[in-house]
Design an enzyme around this catalytic site. Structure first.
Site, PDB file in Angstrom:
ATOM      1  N   VAL A  14       0.809  -1.224   0.000  1.00  0.00           N
ATOM      2  CA  VAL A  14       0.000   0.000   0.000  1.00  0.00           C
ATOM      3  C   VAL A  14       0.846   1.281   0.000  1.00  0.00           C
ATOM      4  O   VAL A  14       0.581   2.224  -0.773  1.00  0.00           O
ATOM      5  CB  VAL A  14      -1.020  -0.035   1.170  1.00  0.00           C
ATOM      6  CG1 VAL A  14      -0.351  -0.142   2.513  1.00  0.00           C
ATOM      7  CG2 VAL A  14      -1.932   1.153   1.149  1.00  0.00           C
ATOM      8  N   THR A  36       7.290 -10.389  -5.157  1.00  0.00           N
ATOM      9  CA  THR A  36       6.293 -11.170  -5.886  1.00  0.00           C
ATOM     10  C   THR A  36       5.986 -10.367  -7.149  1.00  0.00           C
ATOM     11  O   THR A  36       5.275  -9.356  -7.103  1.00  0.00           O
ATOM     12  CB  THR A  36       5.023 -11.342  -5.018  1.00  0.00           C
ATOM     13  OG1 THR A  36       5.430 -11.849  -3.753  1.00  0.00           O
ATOM     14  CG2 THR A  36       4.014 -12.252  -5.673  1.00  0.00           C
ATOM     15  N   ALA A  79       9.643  -3.752   7.757  1.00  0.00           N
ATOM     16  CA  ALA A  79      10.878  -3.400   8.478  1.00  0.00           C
ATOM     17  C   ALA A  79      11.521  -4.650   9.084  1.00  0.00           C
ATOM     18  O   ALA A  79      10.852  -5.652   9.288  1.00  0.00           O
ATOM     19  CB  ALA A  79      10.553  -2.395   9.578  1.00  0.00           C
ATOM     20  N   SER A 131       5.149   9.452   7.349  1.00  0.00           N
ATOM     21  CA  SER A 131       3.924   9.417   8.141  1.00  0.00           C
ATOM     22  C   SER A 131       2.730   9.885   7.335  1.00  0.00           C
ATOM     23  O   SER A 131       2.860  10.709   6.433  1.00  0.00           O
ATOM     24  CB  SER A 131       4.069  10.286   9.387  1.00  0.00           C
ATOM     25  OG  SER A 131       2.865  10.219  10.117  1.00  0.00           O
ATOM     26  N   LYS A 186      10.676   9.896  13.743  1.00  0.00           N
ATOM     27  CA  LYS A 186       9.412   9.247  13.367  1.00  0.00           C
ATOM     28  C   LYS A 186       8.893   8.397  14.535  1.00  0.00           C
ATOM     29  O   LYS A 186       7.691   8.351  14.805  1.00  0.00           O
ATOM     30  CB  LYS A 186       9.623   8.378  12.114  1.00  0.00           C
ATOM     31  CG  LYS A 186       8.454   7.465  11.763  1.00  0.00           C
ATOM     32  CD  LYS A 186       7.222   8.239  11.403  1.00  0.00           C
ATOM     33  CE  LYS A 186       6.066   7.507  10.782  1.00  0.00           C
ATOM     34  NZ  LYS A 186       5.724   6.171  11.083  1.00  0.00           N
ATOM     35  N   HIS A 189       7.417  10.706  16.979  1.00  0.00           N
ATOM     36  CA  HIS A 189       6.132  11.127  16.394  1.00  0.00           C
ATOM     37  C   HIS A 189       5.053  10.087  16.728  1.00  0.00           C
ATOM     38  O   HIS A 189       3.960  10.422  17.179  1.00  0.00           O
ATOM     39  CB  HIS A 189       6.281  11.288  14.873  1.00  0.00           C
ATOM     40  CG  HIS A 189       4.976  11.275  14.131  1.00  0.00           C
ATOM     41  ND1 HIS A 189       4.275  10.118  13.894  1.00  0.00           N
ATOM     42  CD2 HIS A 189       4.240  12.278  13.597  1.00  0.00           C
ATOM     43  CE1 HIS A 189       3.153  10.403  13.242  1.00  0.00           C
ATOM     44  NE2 HIS A 189       3.113  11.712  13.046  1.00  0.00           N
ATOM     45  N   ASN A 190       5.368   8.808  16.518  1.00  0.00           N
ATOM     46  CA  ASN A 190       4.384   7.760  16.782  1.00  0.00           C
ATOM     47  C   ASN A 190       4.056   7.665  18.271  1.00  0.00           C
ATOM     48  O   ASN A 190       2.909   7.439  18.642  1.00  0.00           O
ATOM     49  CB  ASN A 190       4.896   6.405  16.283  1.00  0.00           C
ATOM     50  CG  ASN A 190       4.816   6.287  14.777  1.00  0.00           C
ATOM     51  OD1 ASN A 190       4.799   7.290  14.074  1.00  0.00           O
ATOM     52  ND2 ASN A 190       4.773   5.080  14.271  1.00  0.00           N
ATOM     53  N   GLU A 193       1.768  10.329  19.020  1.00  0.00           N
ATOM     54  CA  GLU A 193       0.465   9.924  18.460  1.00  0.00           C
ATOM     55  C   GLU A 193      -0.271   9.023  19.471  1.00  0.00           C
ATOM     56  O   GLU A 193      -1.476   9.194  19.702  1.00  0.00           O
ATOM     57  CB  GLU A 193       0.744   9.182  17.154  1.00  0.00           C
ATOM     58  CG  GLU A 193      -0.441   8.664  16.410  1.00  0.00           C
ATOM     59  CD  GLU A 193       0.026   7.856  15.185  1.00  0.00           C
ATOM     60  OE1 GLU A 193       0.856   8.362  14.400  1.00  0.00           O
ATOM     61  OE2 GLU A 193      -0.431   6.712  15.030  1.00  0.00           O
ATOM     62  N   ARG A 448      17.907   4.477  50.148  1.00  0.00           N
ATOM     63  CA  ARG A 448      18.931   3.734  49.395  1.00  0.00           C
ATOM     64  C   ARG A 448      20.219   3.614  50.206  1.00  0.00           C
ATOM     65  O   ARG A 448      20.896   2.591  50.199  1.00  0.00           O
ATOM     66  CB  ARG A 448      19.209   4.428  48.041  1.00  0.00           C
ATOM     67  CG  ARG A 448      18.023   4.381  47.089  1.00  0.00           C
ATOM     68  CD  ARG A 448      18.318   5.084  45.771  1.00  0.00           C
ATOM     69  NE  ARG A 448      19.262   4.357  44.955  1.00  0.00           N
ATOM     70  CZ  ARG A 448      20.438   4.802  44.552  1.00  0.00           C
ATOM     71  NH1 ARG A 448      20.836   6.024  44.903  1.00  0.00           N
ATOM     72  NH2 ARG A 448      21.233   4.076  43.817  1.00  0.00           N
TER      73      ARG A 448
HETATM   74  P1  NBP Z   1       4.153  -4.107   4.410  1.00  0.00           P
HETATM   75  O1  NBP Z   1       4.794  -3.656   5.663  1.00  0.00           O
HETATM   76  O2  NBP Z   1       2.951  -4.962   4.491  1.00  0.00           O
HETATM   77  O3  NBP Z   1       5.278  -4.884   3.544  1.00  0.00           O
HETATM   78  C1  NBP Z   1       4.931  -5.521   2.375  1.00  0.00           C
HETATM   79  C2  NBP Z   1       6.019  -5.369   1.337  1.00  0.00           C
HETATM   80  O4  NBP Z   1       7.228  -5.952   1.804  1.00  0.00           O
HETATM   81  C3  NBP Z   1       5.639  -6.109   0.084  1.00  0.00           C
HETATM   82  O5  NBP Z   1       6.089  -5.389  -1.038  1.00  0.00           O
HETATM   83  C4  NBP Z   1       6.398  -7.424   0.251  1.00  0.00           C
HETATM   84  O6  NBP Z   1       6.647  -8.109  -0.945  1.00  0.00           O
HETATM   85  C5  NBP Z   1       7.678  -6.893   0.834  1.00  0.00           C
HETATM   86  N1  NBP Z   1       8.505  -7.964   1.378  1.00  0.00           N
HETATM   87  C6  NBP Z   1       8.298  -8.790   2.424  1.00  0.00           C
HETATM   88 BR1  NBP Z   1       6.818  -8.768   3.507  1.00  0.00          BR
HETATM   89  N2  NBP Z   1       9.282  -9.663   2.613  1.00  0.00           N
HETATM   90  C7  NBP Z   1      10.169  -9.376   1.637  1.00  0.00           C
HETATM   91  C8  NBP Z   1      11.414  -9.940   1.289  1.00  0.00           C
HETATM   92  N3  NBP Z   1      11.959 -10.916   2.012  1.00  0.00           N
HETATM   93  N4  NBP Z   1      12.069  -9.434   0.210  1.00  0.00           N
HETATM   94  C9  NBP Z   1      11.538  -8.437  -0.498  1.00  0.00           C
HETATM   95  N5  NBP Z   1      10.338  -7.843  -0.210  1.00  0.00           N
HETATM   96  C10 NBP Z   1       9.677  -8.325   0.830  1.00  0.00           C
HETATM   97  O7  NBP Z   1       3.840  -2.876   3.435  1.00  0.00           O
HETATM   98  P2  NBP Z   1       3.294  -1.403   3.761  1.00  0.00           P
HETATM   99  O8  NBP Z   1       2.125  -1.428   4.691  1.00  0.00           O
HETATM  100  O9  NBP Z   1       3.154  -0.750   2.433  1.00  0.00           O
HETATM  101  O10 NBP Z   1       4.496  -0.719   4.547  1.00  0.00           O
HETATM  102  C11 NBP Z   1       5.796  -0.602   4.015  1.00  0.00           C
HETATM  103  C12 NBP Z   1       6.710  -0.020   5.075  1.00  0.00           C
HETATM  104  O11 NBP Z   1       6.229   1.290   5.422  1.00  0.00           O
HETATM  105  C13 NBP Z   1       6.719  -0.815   6.381  1.00  0.00           C
HETATM  106  O12 NBP Z   1       7.996  -0.764   6.952  1.00  0.00           O
HETATM  107  C14 NBP Z   1       5.736  -0.096   7.251  1.00  0.00           C
HETATM  108  O13 NBP Z   1       6.002  -0.284   8.637  1.00  0.00           O
HETATM  109  C15 NBP Z   1       5.967   1.349   6.807  1.00  0.00           C
HETATM  110  N6  NBP Z   1       4.831   2.241   7.005  1.00  0.00           N
HETATM  111  C16 NBP Z   1       3.570   1.807   6.799  1.00  0.00           C
HETATM  112  C17 NBP Z   1       2.502   2.682   6.974  1.00  0.00           C
HETATM  113  C18 NBP Z   1       1.088   2.224   6.735  1.00  0.00           C
HETATM  114  O14 NBP Z   1       0.171   2.999   7.034  1.00  0.00           O
HETATM  115  N7  NBP Z   1       0.863   1.023   6.185  1.00  0.00           N
HETATM  116  C19 NBP Z   1       2.751   4.007   7.344  1.00  0.00           C
HETATM  117  C20 NBP Z   1       4.060   4.434   7.497  1.00  0.00           C
HETATM  118  C21 NBP Z   1       5.097   3.546   7.324  1.00  0.00           C
HETATM  119  P3  NBP Z   1       5.648  -9.271  -1.416  1.00  0.00           P
HETATM  120  O15 NBP Z   1       4.540  -8.589  -2.136  1.00  0.00           O
HETATM  121  O16 NBP Z   1       6.480 -10.118  -2.314  1.00  0.00           O
HETATM  122  O17 NBP Z   1       5.182 -10.014  -0.194  1.00  0.00           O
END
Ligand code: NBP
Length: 485
Positions: A14, A36, A79, A131, A186, A189-190, A193, A448
């Site tokens: 996303v 993928t 992460a 964020s 960040k 920030h969280n 939040e 103490r």
């Molecule tokens: P996700 O945190 O759900 O990660 C999914 C992505 O990671 C997919 O593209 C997946 O590929 C890839 N991935 C995984 Br899982 N294992 C992998 C590997 N071994 N090698 C290569 N790629 C791999 O996605 P997200 O929610 O878009 O968040 C992305 C980052 O941004 C995270 O660190 C998240 O904490 C941070 N973040 C998220 C938000 C939010 O609101 N969602 C906000 C701010 C920051 P695949 O498709 O092949 O499984």
């Protein structure tokens, strides 16, 4: 000659997809890759359909080959280990001066390690806080980049173009500092939040159980508050949530199970605060409040056994609602004061030259804690960049002076009614502790020294001289140098 892309992005979940569309909206060409690979096609045929200058690639080699030099590759993946694995597979294909950017929620110490390791290879590294969730990524997030300072000029234009704008038009993206500074900011920030959300929830609980208000009534109150000094994204969405109806027309919020989830950044903030001895009480209370909420079955059992007072408020509901608003604002101020105290400590601990006004500034738009209030914090640090504590700024000092009677009334009344308000009350306790020139730590030091010969300093002797007393006449005269409790 083959056309090269301005930047590459790995991770089309996303966040990644929306950032690519955002970059493309601002005229940047982006090469996209995902482990993928079917996701690459889905993206190109779906959200990116009809767009020029978004190039799908199906391997790391192809990605590297598609990029203009110096190459810039942003990772938007889960992460942790995944980031290290991707870096390992990338570096063999990169040249000195190329840049890897990690936009995930990585721990700041991992970012520091990666920055240093890659620097040895001649590869630049940025760890950036992003964020604002999906909506922010698509239309303007708050970005908090840190890492190798030499990397900033390579992405400054792209990052500031895609970031949110503050009300004065400033981009919600500035260089935060070296190593893990961006991810640290960040994280805080969280944590803030977490605090903001908990404070809002306590106001809600008081209005609900204390004043017996309906979700619609509370929605109106939050919408009203959003027009004043509490104006913020979280107050705005709370107003919307409270008036939202389920399919049967009843308030949806009442049907949601009261167990809060968490992903860990609030906990990380608390751990960092404890490590540095920084009293960030409100964020930690907010984390614990989520933990307590998660004990649902235990609480339900206890609710049948443990008695409290009658929770119905007997005074004037209208003026008490205004008291709650003031308590919420004053407590929020404490939370931000604590957050910036923590940032100051972290700056010293890790050698980051943090610009607090700039941090407040990039949080003014795009992110979850965006609010008018952050503009006031920026102004306070603009007036005095060396301000030791936000509470000492004239504007904030004035607010607390004006609001504290209401705040005390709300905390006192909550205790009388038996309504749990850990964030409101810990904020007030912190305030009373912070403004005390003498705390009971004198007695604590005596305890103490009594049981562990830990020594104490005296008010009538210079700092740095330590004394031990043989309190019982039985102990020896030897003080302890190592045993710390
Ligand atoms: P996700 O945190 O759900 O990660 C999914 C992505 O990671 C997919 O593209 C997946 O590929 C890839 N991935 C995984 Br899982 N294992 C992998 C590997 N071994 N090698 C290569 N790629 C791999 O996605 P997200 O929610 O878009 O968040 C992305 C980052 O941004 C995270 O660190 C998240 O904490 C941070 N973040 C998220 C938000 C939010 O609101 N969602 C906000 C701010 C920051 P695949 O498709 O092949 O499984």
């Amino acid at each position: 000659m083959e056309v090269k892309a301005d930047i590459g992005l790995i991770g089309l979940a996303v966040m990644g997809q929306n950032l690519v569309l955002n970059m493309n909206d601002h005229g940047y060409s982006v090469a996209v890759y995902n482990r993928t690979t079917s996701r690459v096609d889905e993206f190109l045929k779906g959200p990116a359909e009809g767009r020029k200058n978004i190039y799908g690639v199906y391997s790391i080699e192809e990605l590297v080959d598609k990029l203009a030099r110096p190459r810039k590759i942003m990772l938007m993946v889960k992460a942790g280990e995944v980031v290290d694995k991707l870096i390992d597979s990338l570096i063999h294909h990169l040249d000195k001066g190329d840049l890897i950017i990690d936009g995930g929620n990585s721990h700041f110490l991992d970012t520091t390690r990666r920055t240093k390791e890659l620097d040895k290879e001649g590869i630049l590294f940025i760890g950036t806080g992003v964020s604002g969730g999906e909506e922010g990524a698509r239309h303007g997030p708050s970005l908090m980049p840190g890492g190798n300072p030499g990397a900033w000029p390579l992405v400054k234009d792209i990052f500031q173009a895609i970031s949110a704008r503050a009300p004065d038009g400033a981009p919600c993206c500035e260089w935060m500092g070296e190593d893990g500074a961006g991810h640290y900011i960040k994280m805080v920030h969280n944590g803030i939040e977490y605090g903001d959300m908990q404070l809002i929830c306590e106001a809600y609980q008081l209005m609900k159980t204390g004043l017996g208000m309906s979700p619609d009534e509370m929605s109106r109150i939050f919408k009203e508050w959003d027009k004043g000094e509490l104006n913020s994204f979280l107050i705005e969405i709370t107003g919307n949530i409270l008036s939202f109806k389920d399919e049967d027309g009843s308030p949806l919020v009442e049907k949601i199970l009261d167990t809060a989830g968490q992903k860990g950044t609030g906990k990380w903030t608390g751990i960092s605060a404890l490590d540095m001895g920084s009293p960030v009480t409100l964020i930690v209370e907010a984390v614990f409040a989520r933990c307590l909420s998660a004990l649902k079955e235990e609480r339900v059992k206890a609710s049948r056994i443990l008695k409290g007072p009658d929770s119905q408020f007997k005074g004037n509901p209208k003026s008490f609602t205004e008291d709650i608003r003031k308590a919420l604002f004053a407590s929020k101020l404490i939370s931000y004061a604590q957050g910036f105290m923590l940032l100051r400590e972290a700056g010293k601990e890790y050698g980051w030259n943090l610009d607090f006004g700039s941090i407040a500034s990039v949080w003014r738009g795009g992110c979850i804690i965006r609010s008018s209030f952050l503009g006031k914090i920026k102004e306070a640090f603009d007036r005095n960049p060396y301000l030791q504590n936000l509470l000492l700024d004239d504007y904030f000092k004035g607010i607390i002076a004006e609001y504290q009677l209401s705040w005390r009334k709300v905390v006192g009344t909550s205790i009388e009614l038996g309504v749990s308000v850990p964030a409101f009350s810990s904020a007030l306790s912190f305030y009373d502790g912070y403004r005390s020139d003498r705390l009971p730590a004198s007695l604590l030091q005596a305890q103490r020294d009594y049981f562990g010969a830990h020594t104490y300093e005296r008010v009538d002797r210079p700092r740095g001289q330590f004394f031990h007393t043989n309190w019982t006449g039985r102990g020896g005269e030897v003080s302890s140098g190592t045993y710390n409790v």
